[in-house]
Design a protein around this motif. Structure first.
Motif, PDB file in Angstrom:
ATOM      1  N   THR A  94       0.830  -1.209   0.000  1.00  0.00           N
ATOM      2  CA  THR A  94       0.000   0.000   0.000  1.00  0.00           C
ATOM      3  C   THR A  94       0.862   1.256   0.000  1.00  0.00           C
ATOM      4  OG1 THR A  94      -1.704  -1.178   1.232  1.00  0.00           O
ATOM      5  CG2 THR A  94      -1.829   1.218   1.228  1.00  0.00           C
ATOM      6  N   ALA A  95       1.932   1.252   0.804  1.00  0.00           N
ATOM      7  CA  ALA A  95       2.813   2.421   0.869  1.00  0.00           C
ATOM      8  C   ALA A  95       3.503   2.655  -0.469  1.00  0.00           C
ATOM      9  CB  ALA A  95       3.846   2.233   1.980  1.00  0.00           C
ATOM     10  N   ARG A  97       2.419   1.807  -3.407  1.00  0.00           N
ATOM     11  CA  ARG A  97       1.433   2.300  -4.370  1.00  0.00           C
ATOM     12  C   ARG A  97       1.204   3.794  -4.174  1.00  0.00           C
ATOM     13  NH1 ARG A  97      -2.748  -0.696  -2.983  1.00  0.00           N
ATOM     14  NH2 ARG A  97      -1.973  -2.518  -4.093  1.00  0.00           N
ATOM     15  N   ARG A  98       1.151   4.219  -2.919  1.00  0.00           N
ATOM     16  CA  ARG A  98       0.952   5.646  -2.649  1.00  0.00           C
ATOM     17  C   ARG A  98       2.184   6.467  -3.028  1.00  0.00           C
ATOM     18  NH1 ARG A  98      -3.306   7.180   0.671  1.00  0.00           N
ATOM     19  NH2 ARG A  98      -4.637   5.463   1.354  1.00  0.00           N
ATOM     20  N   ILE A  99       3.374   5.903  -2.781  1.00  0.00           N
ATOM     21  CA  ILE A  99       4.598   6.615  -3.134  1.00  0.00           C
ATOM     22  C   ILE A  99       4.703   6.769  -4.648  1.00  0.00           C
ATOM     23  CG2 ILE A  99       7.114   6.396  -3.174  1.00  0.00           C
ATOM     24  CD1 ILE A  99       6.911   5.211  -0.342  1.00  0.00           C
ATOM     25  N   GLY A 101       2.271   6.815  -6.681  1.00  0.00           N
ATOM     26  CA  GLY A 101       1.254   7.766  -7.096  1.00  0.00           C
ATOM     27  C   GLY A 101       1.663   9.209  -6.861  1.00  0.00           C
ATOM     28  N   ALA A 102       2.664   9.423  -6.004  1.00  0.00           N
ATOM     29  CA  ALA A 102       3.132  10.780  -5.712  1.00  0.00           C
ATOM     30  C   ALA A 102       4.230  11.231  -6.668  1.00  0.00           C
ATOM     31  CB  ALA A 102       3.656  10.849  -4.276  1.00  0.00           C
ATOM     32  N   HIS A 143       2.931   2.559 -13.408  1.00  0.00           N
ATOM     33  CA  HIS A 143       3.105   2.768 -11.967  1.00  0.00           C
ATOM     34  C   HIS A 143       3.174   4.242 -11.548  1.00  0.00           C
ATOM     35  CE1 HIS A 143       4.482  -1.450 -12.412  1.00  0.00           C
ATOM     36  NE2 HIS A 143       3.938  -1.569 -11.226  1.00  0.00           N
ATOM     37  N   ALA A 178       2.385  13.573  -0.073  1.00  0.00           N
ATOM     38  CA  ALA A 178       1.997  12.183  -0.314  1.00  0.00           C
ATOM     39  C   ALA A 178       3.043  11.224   0.235  1.00  0.00           C
ATOM     40  CB  ALA A 178       1.794  11.962  -1.814  1.00  0.00           C
ATOM     41  N   ALA A 181       2.508  11.051   3.988  1.00  0.00           N
ATOM     42  CA  ALA A 181       1.305  10.268   4.309  1.00  0.00           C
ATOM     43  C   ALA A 181       1.589   8.774   4.156  1.00  0.00           C
ATOM     44  CB  ALA A 181       0.150  10.685   3.396  1.00  0.00           C
ATOM     45  N   ALA A 182       2.291   8.408   3.070  1.00  0.00           N
ATOM     46  CA  ALA A 182       2.621   6.992   2.870  1.00  0.00           C
ATOM     47  C   ALA A 182       3.575   6.498   3.954  1.00  0.00           C
ATOM     48  CB  ALA A 182       3.234   6.799   1.487  1.00  0.00           C
ATOM     49  N   ARG A 185       1.640   6.027   7.227  1.00  0.00           N
ATOM     50  CA  ARG A 185       0.781   4.838   7.147  1.00  0.00           C
ATOM     51  C   ARG A 185       1.610   3.569   7.298  1.00  0.00           C
ATOM     52  NH1 ARG A 185      -4.329   3.847   4.936  1.00  0.00           N
ATOM     53  NH2 ARG A 185      -4.644   1.694   4.249  1.00  0.00           N
TER      54      ARG A 185
END
Length: 199
Positions: A94-95, A97-99, A101-102, A143, A178, A181-182, A185
């Motif tokens: 999850t982390a 994927r968020r990274i 996405g940033a 990605h 972002a 936040a990642a 989390r």
């Protein structure tokens, strides 16, 4: 009341600063790679790394009692470590994927001339370079956000291996908010898994 407004104002200012993307620029010219970053007024060099000063010779420890052997009673079985890794994988996925996405690839420009000793080798290297570059593009576009990915490939049948050259310029934009936040989390979920493991 004034202190509350001041706290809210500072929080809003910090949030606005974290919305400013960090810029990572990398370049490959004449066989040399350089990379640097910039966020707000700060600039930092990523590559080449600064040279380290020579380390001082280690001090000799005075002769004394030999160190006591480490107690191995607290060592955990390998299965426990495997279970911890298994518990951390969802949080890590999850982390990541968020990274990803940033991250935005704002600019990627690659200019390459392919050459070899023989004409058939040049053609093979040319096809291989196409395959590698567009495989890379497919991976990146799946990605992260890609705005520009420009490739210019050419073949040189006359110069031999010395005629092969490549230049590349890359610009990445990364959102600090972002990333934070990642990171929080991952720290929260991974910390809970580690506490279960340590108990």
């Amino acid at each position: 009341m004034t202190g509350l407004w001041l706290l809210l104002g500072l929080s809003a200012l910090l949030l606005l600063l974290l919305l400013v993307p960090c810029r990572i620029r990398a370049a490959y010219h004449e066989g040399e790679l350089t990379a640097d970053g910039r966020w707000l007024l700060w600039r930092f060099v990523l590559w080449p790394l600064p040279e380290k000063s020579p380390a001082a010779p280690p001090e000799k420890k005075p002769a004394g009692k030999p160190a006591a052997p480490k107690d191995k009673k607290d060592s955990r079985p390998f299965m426990d470590w495997l279970q911890l890794i298994n518990d951390l994988l969802p949080a890590l996925r999850t982390a990541l994927r968020r990274i990803f996405g940033a991250v935005t690839l704002k600019q990627c420009r690659i200019t390459m001339t392919v050459a070899a000793e023989e004409a058939d080798q040049t053609a093979l290297r040319y096809g291989r370079a196409h395959a590698l570059l567009y495989t890379l593009y497919a991976f990146l576009s799946r990605h992260i956000h890609v705005r520009e990915f420009a490739v210019s490939l050419s073949q040189d049948y006359l110069s031999g291996p010395e005629g092969e050259m490549a230049d590349a310029d890359l610009l990445l934009l990364i959102s600090p908010l972002a990333l934070l936040a990642a990171g929080f989390r991952l720290l929260w979920q991974g910390g809970r898994a580690y506490l279960r493991f340590a108990s």
